[in-house]
Design an enzyme around this catalytic site. Structure first.
Site, mmCIF file in Angstrom:
data_model
loop_
_atom_site.group_PDB
_atom_site.id
_atom_site.type_symbol
_atom_site.label_atom_id
_atom_site.label_comp_id
_atom_site.label_asym_id
_atom_site.label_seq_id
_atom_site.Cartn_x
_atom_site.Cartn_y
_atom_site.Cartn_z
ATOM 1 N N HIS A 164 -0.691 65.732 67.062
ATOM 2 C CA HIS A 164 0.055 64.532 67.451
ATOM 3 C C HIS A 164 -0.159 64.332 68.948
ATOM 4 O O HIS A 164 -0.356 65.288 69.709
ATOM 5 C CB HIS A 164 1.534 64.761 67.138
ATOM 6 C CG HIS A 164 2.399 63.544 67.281
ATOM 7 N ND1 HIS A 164 2.811 63.067 68.510
ATOM 8 C CD2 HIS A 164 2.960 62.729 66.354
ATOM 9 C CE1 HIS A 164 3.576 62.006 68.333
ATOM 10 N NE2 HIS A 164 3.675 61.774 67.038
ATOM 11 N N ASP A 241 3.950 73.110 67.599
ATOM 12 C CA ASP A 241 4.615 71.851 67.252
ATOM 13 C C ASP A 241 5.103 71.990 65.814
ATOM 14 O O ASP A 241 4.319 71.960 64.867
ATOM 15 C CB ASP A 241 3.630 70.684 67.396
ATOM 16 C CG ASP A 241 4.188 69.369 66.877
ATOM 17 O OD1 ASP A 241 5.362 69.323 66.458
ATOM 18 O OD2 ASP A 241 3.436 68.377 66.871
ATOM 19 N N GLN A 244 7.064 68.730 61.866
ATOM 20 C CA GLN A 244 6.938 68.429 60.447
ATOM 21 C C GLN A 244 7.319 69.605 59.565
ATOM 22 O O GLN A 244 7.632 69.416 58.380
ATOM 23 C CB GLN A 244 5.497 67.995 60.140
ATOM 24 C CG GLN A 244 5.055 66.718 60.815
ATOM 25 C CD GLN A 244 5.818 65.507 60.339
ATOM 26 O OE1 GLN A 244 6.275 65.442 59.200
ATOM 27 N NE2 GLN A 244 5.983 64.515 61.216
ATOM 28 N N LYS A 267 13.818 63.891 62.462
ATOM 29 C CA LYS A 267 12.971 64.104 61.285
ATOM 30 C C LYS A 267 13.608 65.057 60.271
ATOM 31 O O LYS A 267 13.027 65.316 59.223
ATOM 32 C CB LYS A 267 11.601 64.643 61.713
ATOM 33 C CG LYS A 267 10.793 63.689 62.587
ATOM 34 C CD LYS A 267 9.459 64.295 62.955
ATOM 35 C CE LYS A 267 8.712 63.459 63.992
ATOM 36 N NZ LYS A 267 8.299 62.159 63.486
ATOM 37 N N CYS A 407 0.115 58.125 65.741
ATOM 38 C CA CYS A 407 0.225 58.860 67.009
ATOM 39 C C CYS A 407 -0.641 60.120 66.973
ATOM 40 O O CYS A 407 -0.305 61.132 67.592
ATOM 41 C CB CYS A 407 1.678 59.210 67.331
ATOM 42 S SG CYS A 407 2.708 57.781 67.666
#
Length: 853
Positions: A164, A241, A244, A267, A407
């Site tokens: 991302h 990261d 998700q 999220k 993104c």
């Protein structure tokens, strides 16, 4: 002052979220398969409808998830009952607020297996990742005890091609500011990291290895353990990261073994405005601050300051208190559902969607083709359809998905796609949602199953603006209604009765418009195109609609002459129940109603009319008091529908017919010219020209900021941003943006301007010595009696309801209306300084004029 307990007893939602952590509290426990219908009851937004009554099918949770009542209540209760500044004031509310903040921090920490002192609260995950990167950037200049993590020339930072932008751009900045080298791992054709060169890329120079846990584009779950082992072998920091993965998987920071981990609240059923950075205590202690100010300091003098210990060192200013409380409630909610059950549910839905999409011809999955090490984010491309068109197709059916480069533009470009389409699932997603989504994609992509999805042959060649004869009131037989209402036209009846018939005919057309819009929106026309006779039941099955409503819709279409009723068994047209009756979309009607890209496409106008009826009260006020309705006051649907109305004609004519009709212009464009497209809207006309003439540079101008922003995105997604640029500039001020244009175009916009003369003067000043202005306006006449045919009547009606109010809202000296006529336009051109005027081309809808100085 940090409170560990306020002594306040409260049972509000903010405090209930801080109850001891447990497993599933619902009947059946953690072993029970998750029931999304039961989950949906907790989410108020999922009870609403969209698009005039369609159920909301929300498949965009990878972008942002929806929020359950417990989260909404926790944030609301904090503001209603406990709001105060934290760590500072000495009163009961402040103690309560501080207690809630720190207990919520501990609840969030426990969610990922961490201690509260390891959790830094930020406003989003992007800030969390930037915090690490800029902390490392500040290290060479920090006090002596905070320099151990300094990075400089000769060092390298490694990322991956699937990151991302939030986990790519901070490391680009770090390298640019420190002289370090940026490297990256590439991606295999099935959307997984190519690890063949892992040891070569992550080497002894590597100081940071930043990578995603689960790709937001491909859904790929990366092998964290292997990547961490390699980073540790060379002494590199690892930054994960987890935006998700944390919402969907059981995540334990200790088991992962990384140094830093970032995720965001919105999220994972939490609020917007909060992100989380977890860091190993020794790494946080060694990291200089990113921001300075209140709360993050120990002592402050006029010439120096000392910093607080983590995590407060990284939380300058008032922290995100209410959002932290709400995120703790989200953690409690997800723990209650059971994160393993959430993961299993996502895997089942992903398998179901993959199976369906892999069976559709023309659909290309971007990323892993099965559920092995894969999360519930599924990107794909549909052959022959831009992602924006796919999004519009799904949105018209109440299905919310994401289109664009997500993104993560390099991840899309890796597969030759400047943009893609993504569906993503969560605990509240049902199998019915997935089936509706895949059925809609099949309808769009698969001509064999849904013949209307792609037209070819004679039916696709119907001229622009073909209108089914049955839609025009009886009259002259040439597509124009008979003038007047005398006895001859009425067949001997009196004029009043004849005129009443005309009024009812117009009312029938207006009412039919809603039916036509529904047919377009639900894919009914596309499902009928080329399919031959279909029963109501068969059409309902093809489109996922209810037979009862489809049958009634078909009756409306037969009455309007859009669809034919045909016998299936030779016994006439069937009995009263419809048995033995089929319905067929005539081949000549299919390009008008079923193919949005055909030159004859005409159904798009009905979406605009739906929006116009919504501003009737405002329009009535304009009639009474003057003024207008600016373009910016309409909902986004208006801009999309207007663009859709013009797009087929532009595709069929701009570069194929209109520009070639101008004297010498096409040759200049082929060689390399400078073009201004005035009133470009969302940029369709500009980008059509930019694609056709790659050696030329195109500048799109409009005063509507939202349209220009959208045009820039589309240009980037279509990889035309190197020669198509967009800006908000009024037409009258065109010359200040540049002079010497070889071509200035105005597509159906001059009549919408409050001062069209000033606009033409602006174009005159902006063109070069041998420049050309191409003016495209509706092919209508100033004399209303000359417009008494369907296209003319449509133009005049739209002029009253849309074009005139838009011009009047600009307070200019002249509002033309869209049927000012050639004589008026030519007079304005002469006053603006043009000496040559020529009608270069025309279609039933458009007149094309060539203007030269």
């Amino acid at each position: 002052m940090t409170a560990t307990g306020s002594g306040h007893s409260c049972t509000c939602a903010a405090h209930r979220a801080l109850d001891p952590i447990g497993t599933d509290h619902r009947p059946g426990g953690a072993d029970r398969i998750l029931d999304p219908w039961e989950v949906r009851a907790d989410f108020p937004i999922l009870r609403r409808t969209v698009g005039g009554g369609l159920p909301l099918r929300y498949l965009d949770s990878a972008a942002t998830s929806q929020k359950p009542d417990s989260v909404l209540d926790a944030e609301s209760d904090y503001y209603r009952l406990h709001n105060a500044t934290v760590h500072r004031s000495f009163h009961e509310l402040a103690r309560e607020a501080t207690d809630l903040l720190e207990r919520s921090r501990a609840r969030i920490a426990a969610f990922v297996g961490a201690g509260p002192e390891e959790i830094v609260l930020t406003k989003n995950a992007s800030e969390a990742l930037n915090l690490v990167a800029y902390g490392l950037m500040n290290a060479p200049h920090a006090r002596r005890d905070l320099r151990s993590l300094a990075i400089g020339p000769g060092d390298s930072v490694v990322v991956t091609e699937m990151e991302h932008h939030s986990n790519l751009m901070p490391w680009q900045q770090l390298c640019q500011h420190t002289g370090a080298t940026l490297r990256w791992l590439t991606i295999t054709p099935d959307g997984r990291l190519d690890l063949d060169r892992l040891d070569e890329i992550v080497d002894e120079t590597t100081r940071v290895f930043a990578f995603t846990h689960q790709s937001n584009v491909y859904g790929t779950v990366n092998p964290v353990a292997r990547l961490v082992r390699r980073a540790r072998a060379v002494g590199a920091l690892t930054v994960l990261d987890a935006c998700q993965s944390v919402p969907h998987l059981p995540v334990d920071v200790a088991a992962l073994g990384v140094d830093f981990l970032a995720f965001s609240g919105h999220k994972m059923c939490g609020p917007t405005g909060i992100g989380v950075l977890w860091g190993r205590p020794d790494r946080l202690a060694a990291l200089p601050p990113f921001l300075t100010g209140g709360e993050m300091n120990d002592t402050v003098a006029m010439d120096h300051a000392t910093f607080a210990d983590p995590p407060h060192r990284f939380e300058a200013g008032t922290p995100v208190v209410a959002q932290t409380v709400a995120l703790a409630a989200a953690c409690a909610y997800l723990d209650g559902l059971g994160r393993r059950r959430i993961a299993d549910h996502g895997e089942r839905l992903t398998a179901r969607a993959l199976d369906a999409l892999n069976a559709i011809e023309g659909v290309r999955i971007v990323g892993p083709g099965d559920t092995t090490d894969r999360g519930p984010a599924l990107s794909f491309a549909v052959s022959g359809h831009h992602p924006e068109e796919v999004g519009e197709h799904l949105d018209a059916r109440g299905i919310a998905i994401r289109v664009g480069h997500l993104c993560a533009r390099p991840a899309c470009l890796r597969f030759g796609l400047p943009a893609t389409t993504r569906a993503s699932f969560y605990a509240y997603t049902t199998e019915e949602d997935v089936d509706a989504f895949t059925r809609a994609i099949a309808e769009l992509a698969e001509p064999s199953a849904y013949p209307g999805a792609a037209l070819s042959g004679p039916a696709a060649a119907v001229p622009e603006a073909t209108v089914p004869a049955a839609t025009v009131p009886a009259g002259s037989g040439d597509g124009r209604p008979a003038r007047g209402g005398g006895p001859g036209a009425a067949g001997g009846r009196d004029e009043t009765a004849a005129f009443l018939d005309r009024v009812f005919a117009d009312a029938a057309t207006a009412a039919t418009g809603l039916s036509v819009s529904l047919g377009d929106r639900l894919g009914l026309y596309r499902a009928m195109a080329g399919a031959g006779p279909l029963t109501a039941a068969a059409l309902a099955a093809r489109t996922g609609t209810q037979e009862l409503y489809v049958r009634e819709w078909l009756h409306t279409q037969v009455g309007a002459g859009y669809v034919r009723a045909v016998p299936l068994d030779g016994s006439g047209t069937g009995d009263e129940s419809g048995a033995g009756r089929g319905y067929e979309l005539p081949a000549a009607h299919a390009p008008v109603l079923a193919d949005p890209d055909a030159p004859a496409a005409g159904v798009g106008i009905f979406a605009s009319l739906r929006t116009l009826y919504g501003v009737e009260d405002r329009l009535a006020e304009c009639f009474r008091r003057g003024g207008g309705i600016d373009w910016g006051e309409y909902p986004p649907q208006m801009f999309r529908s207007v663009a859709r109305f013009f797009r087929p004609a532009y595709r069929a004519n701009i570069t194929q017919k209109w520009i070639p009709a101008l004297d010498g212009v096409e040759t200049r464009l082929a060689e390399g010219a400078k073009v201004a497209d005035v009133g470009c809207g969302v940029g369709y006309s500009t980008l059509l020209m930019a694609k056709a003439y790659p050696r030329s540079v195109f500048h799109g101008y409009d005063t509507h900021r939202e349209s220009i922003d959208r045009a820039r995105i589309i240009a980037e997604e279509r990889e035309l941003d190197d020669r198509a640029r967009f800006d908000t500039v009024p037409a009258a001020e065109l010359a200040r943006s540049g002079r010497g244009f070889d071509l200035v175009t105005l597509f159906n916009c001059l009549h919408d301007m409050g001062d069209p003369l000033a606009a033409l003067k602006g174009a005159r000043e902006a063109i070069g010595p041998d420049g050309t202005v191409m003016l495209v306006e509706p092919n209508a006449e100033a004399d209303p009696t000359a417009n008494d045919h369907p296209v003319g009547r449509l133009f005049m009606a739209l002029s009253t309801a849309l074009c005139l109010p838009a011009a009047a809202a600009q307070n200019g000296p002249l509002a033309l209306g869209n049927h000012a006529g050639e004589a008026t336009l030519r007079r304005l051109a002469r006053e603006a300084g043009f000496t040559r005027w020529r009608r270069a081309a025309e279609t039933p809808r458009s007149a094309v004029y060539e203007l030269r100085a």
